[in-house]
Write an enzyme that holds these catalytic residues in place. Sequence first.
Site, PDB file in Angstrom:
ATOM      1  N   ASP A   1       0.814  -1.214   0.000  1.00 12.84           N
ATOM      2  CA  ASP A   1       0.000   0.000   0.000  1.00 12.84           C
ATOM      3  C   ASP A   1       0.851   1.269   0.000  1.00 12.84           C
ATOM      4  O   ASP A   1       0.406   2.319   0.445  1.00 12.84           O
ATOM      5  CB  ASP A   1      -0.962   0.005   1.191  1.00 12.84           C
ATOM      6  CG  ASP A   1      -0.255  -0.188   2.517  1.00 12.84           C
ATOM      7  OD1 ASP A   1       0.987  -0.312   2.520  1.00 12.84           O
ATOM      8  OD2 ASP A   1      -0.939  -0.199   3.552  1.00 12.84           O
TER       9      ASP A   1
ATOM     10  N   LYS B   1       5.442   6.163  18.254  1.00 12.92           N
ATOM     11  CA  LYS B   1       4.885   7.507  18.081  1.00 12.92           C
ATOM     12  C   LYS B   1       5.099   8.342  19.332  1.00 12.92           C
ATOM     13  O   LYS B   1       4.863   7.872  20.439  1.00 12.92           O
ATOM     14  CB  LYS B   1       3.376   7.412  17.827  1.00 12.92           C
ATOM     15  CG  LYS B   1       3.057   6.890  16.460  1.00 12.92           C
ATOM     16  CD  LYS B   1       1.579   6.692  16.298  1.00 12.92           C
ATOM     17  CE  LYS B   1       1.340   5.788  15.102  1.00 12.92           C
ATOM     18  NZ  LYS B   1       0.052   5.186  15.059  1.00 12.92           N
TER      19      LYS B   1
ATOM     20  N   ASP C   1       1.582   6.645   1.683  1.00 12.07           N
ATOM     21  CA  ASP C   1       0.948   5.442   2.220  1.00 12.07           C
ATOM     22  C   ASP C   1      -0.543   5.596   1.922  1.00 12.07           C
ATOM     23  O   ASP C   1      -1.193   6.481   2.484  1.00 12.07           O
ATOM     24  CB  ASP C   1       1.232   5.386   3.730  1.00 12.07           C
ATOM     25  CG  ASP C   1       0.440   4.297   4.431  1.00 12.07           C
ATOM     26  OD1 ASP C   1      -0.425   3.673   3.796  1.00 12.07           O
ATOM     27  OD2 ASP C   1       0.705   4.069   5.617  1.00 12.07           O
TER      28      ASP C   1
HETATM   29  P1  GTP Z   1      -5.512  -1.278   8.002  1.00 11.57           P
HETATM   30  O1  GTP Z   1      -6.347  -2.424   8.512  1.00 11.57           O
HETATM   31  O2  GTP Z   1      -6.349  -0.192   7.428  1.00 11.57           O
HETATM   32  O3  GTP Z   1      -4.490  -0.775   8.988  1.00 11.57           O
HETATM   33  O4  GTP Z   1      -4.637  -1.809   6.724  1.00 11.57           O
HETATM   34  P2  GTP Z   1      -3.708  -3.105   6.579  1.00 11.57           P
HETATM   35  O5  GTP Z   1      -4.448  -4.305   6.994  1.00 11.57           O
HETATM   36  O6  GTP Z   1      -3.222  -3.125   5.152  1.00 11.57           O
HETATM   37  O7  GTP Z   1      -2.493  -2.873   7.576  1.00 11.57           O
HETATM   38  P3  GTP Z   1      -1.148  -2.066   7.359  1.00 11.57           P
HETATM   39  O8  GTP Z   1      -1.430  -0.847   6.552  1.00 11.57           O
HETATM   40  O9  GTP Z   1      -0.505  -1.893   8.661  1.00 11.57           O
HETATM   41  O10 GTP Z   1      -0.264  -3.105   6.528  1.00 11.57           O
HETATM   42  C1  GTP Z   1       0.899  -2.747   5.822  1.00 11.57           C
HETATM   43  C2  GTP Z   1       1.124  -3.767   4.719  1.00 11.57           C
HETATM   44  O11 GTP Z   1       1.363  -5.062   5.268  1.00 11.57           O
HETATM   45  C3  GTP Z   1      -0.053  -3.899   3.790  1.00 11.57           C
HETATM   46  O12 GTP Z   1       0.453  -4.068   2.486  1.00 11.57           O
HETATM   47  C4  GTP Z   1      -0.766  -5.138   4.293  1.00 11.57           C
HETATM   48  O13 GTP Z   1      -1.429  -5.814   3.227  1.00 11.57           O
HETATM   49  C5  GTP Z   1       0.377  -5.979   4.823  1.00 11.57           C
HETATM   50  N1  GTP Z   1       0.025  -6.807   5.996  1.00 11.57           N
HETATM   51  C6  GTP Z   1      -0.349  -6.368   7.222  1.00 11.57           C
HETATM   52  N2  GTP Z   1      -0.554  -7.392   8.049  1.00 11.57           N
HETATM   53  C7  GTP Z   1      -0.290  -8.530   7.340  1.00 11.57           C
HETATM   54  C8  GTP Z   1      -0.339  -9.934   7.646  1.00 11.57           C
HETATM   55  O14 GTP Z   1      -0.652 -10.362   8.754  1.00 11.57           O
HETATM   56  N3  GTP Z   1      -0.006 -10.803   6.647  1.00 11.57           N
HETATM   57  C9  GTP Z   1       0.350 -10.371   5.387  1.00 11.57           C
HETATM   58  N4  GTP Z   1       0.647 -11.290   4.462  1.00 11.57           N
HETATM   59  N5  GTP Z   1       0.399  -9.057   5.066  1.00 11.57           N
HETATM   60  C10 GTP Z   1       0.079  -8.150   6.029  1.00 11.57           C
END
Ligand code: GTP
Length: 355
Positions: free
Chosen positions: A109, A160, A218
């Site tokens: 993302d 943070k 982001d």
């Molecule tokens: P929010 O729920 O809105 O915070 O978004 P998110 O679920 O994408 O979480 P975040 O933005 O913190 O994740 C950053 C990146 O890591 C994103 O590309 C997610 O798809 C990925 N990501 C987060 N948690 C996991 C996980 O448990 N497994 C995998 N495979 N990818 C993850």
Amino acid sequence: MEAILLVGGQGTRLRPLTISTPKPLLPTAGVAFLAHQLARAHAAGVTRIVFATSYRAEMFEAAFGEKAFGVELDYVSEARPLGTGGAIRNAARALRSEPDDPILILNGDILSGHDVRAQVALHTGADADVTLHLTTVEDPSRYGVVTTDGDGRVTAFLEKTNRPPTKQINAGCYVFRRSAIDGIADGEVVSVERETFPGLISSGRLVMGYVESGYWLDVGTPQAFVRGSRDLVRGEIASAAMPGEPGERLVLDGAVVSPRAVVRGGTTVGRGAEIEGGATVIGSILQDGAFVAEGATVRDSVIGRGARVGAGALLDGAILGDGASVGPGNELCGGLRLWPGISLPPTAVRFSPDA
Ligand code: GTP
């Protein structure tokens, strides 16, 4: 070079758009968000990417198959989400690289214009265990910050805080020595930001910071997601995956835009979408089959697939889920979100400045 792409998150901040489609697959400037990342990864010399999937895992392979944008693709899914570190460790079993080879880790993302080749060159030149892309932001208090010494070595990860000692933040793109990934606990929930990186630093391993502050976004929040799409359409960040030339608007095949409508500010009009005369659409995303009626105003908003905006309605910073409908005359502002299929009736009382 091989890469791991983290795409398993639920994207809760982007609901309701992410109910049917995972965040990395949401249409952004006319194609899935990941298409832009794959094109950029290819340009940076990446030849093979392992997707670390979890939420709606099957949709990724259906979208991209075995090869896209000149990059060979593989998919490894987690039975339960393992967090960023656990996901990297789990996906690493599909890598083919040698223990000392550099592996690029990308967040699904992040839209970044930084020089990935220069980041990798710093990593190999320093013989580091991990090299993080760091960017500087005006207000670092919303992020964890990363301090470095005069040689660019990372000295600390700080949560943070209201008084951050630096404006450098973790930009979410890492180069790992392959063997450093093997040090992450297998099959466990692990966060790279909270556990792996601080652990490597405290045990004296070499973690370097590659500081570059070019275009970086982001796209995890609705506001940022709309902005990313807008910036791609306007060419503020170049992408070989863009289905058209940069400009004020991107109108996809089968869309109908009245010559009496004003459509600009990096708006995308999806396939089969329609904008009637007298409507104004600025800096927004209309997904396929969306409809904006005469006299409506849509600004910095996302209109989901087949969703409808009635005559004279106003949307500013709003999200309409797939098939939702806003009746004529309504106003939705400041981050309001309508869930898929919800219909707002026309307003009985219309605001009139003379009344
Ligand atoms: P929010 O729920 O809105 O915070 O978004 P998110 O679920 O994408 O979480 P975040 O933005 O913190 O994740 C950053 C990146 O890591 C994103 O590309 C997610 O798809 C990925 N990501 C987060 N948690 C996991 C996980 O448990 N497994 C995998 N495979 N990818 C993850």
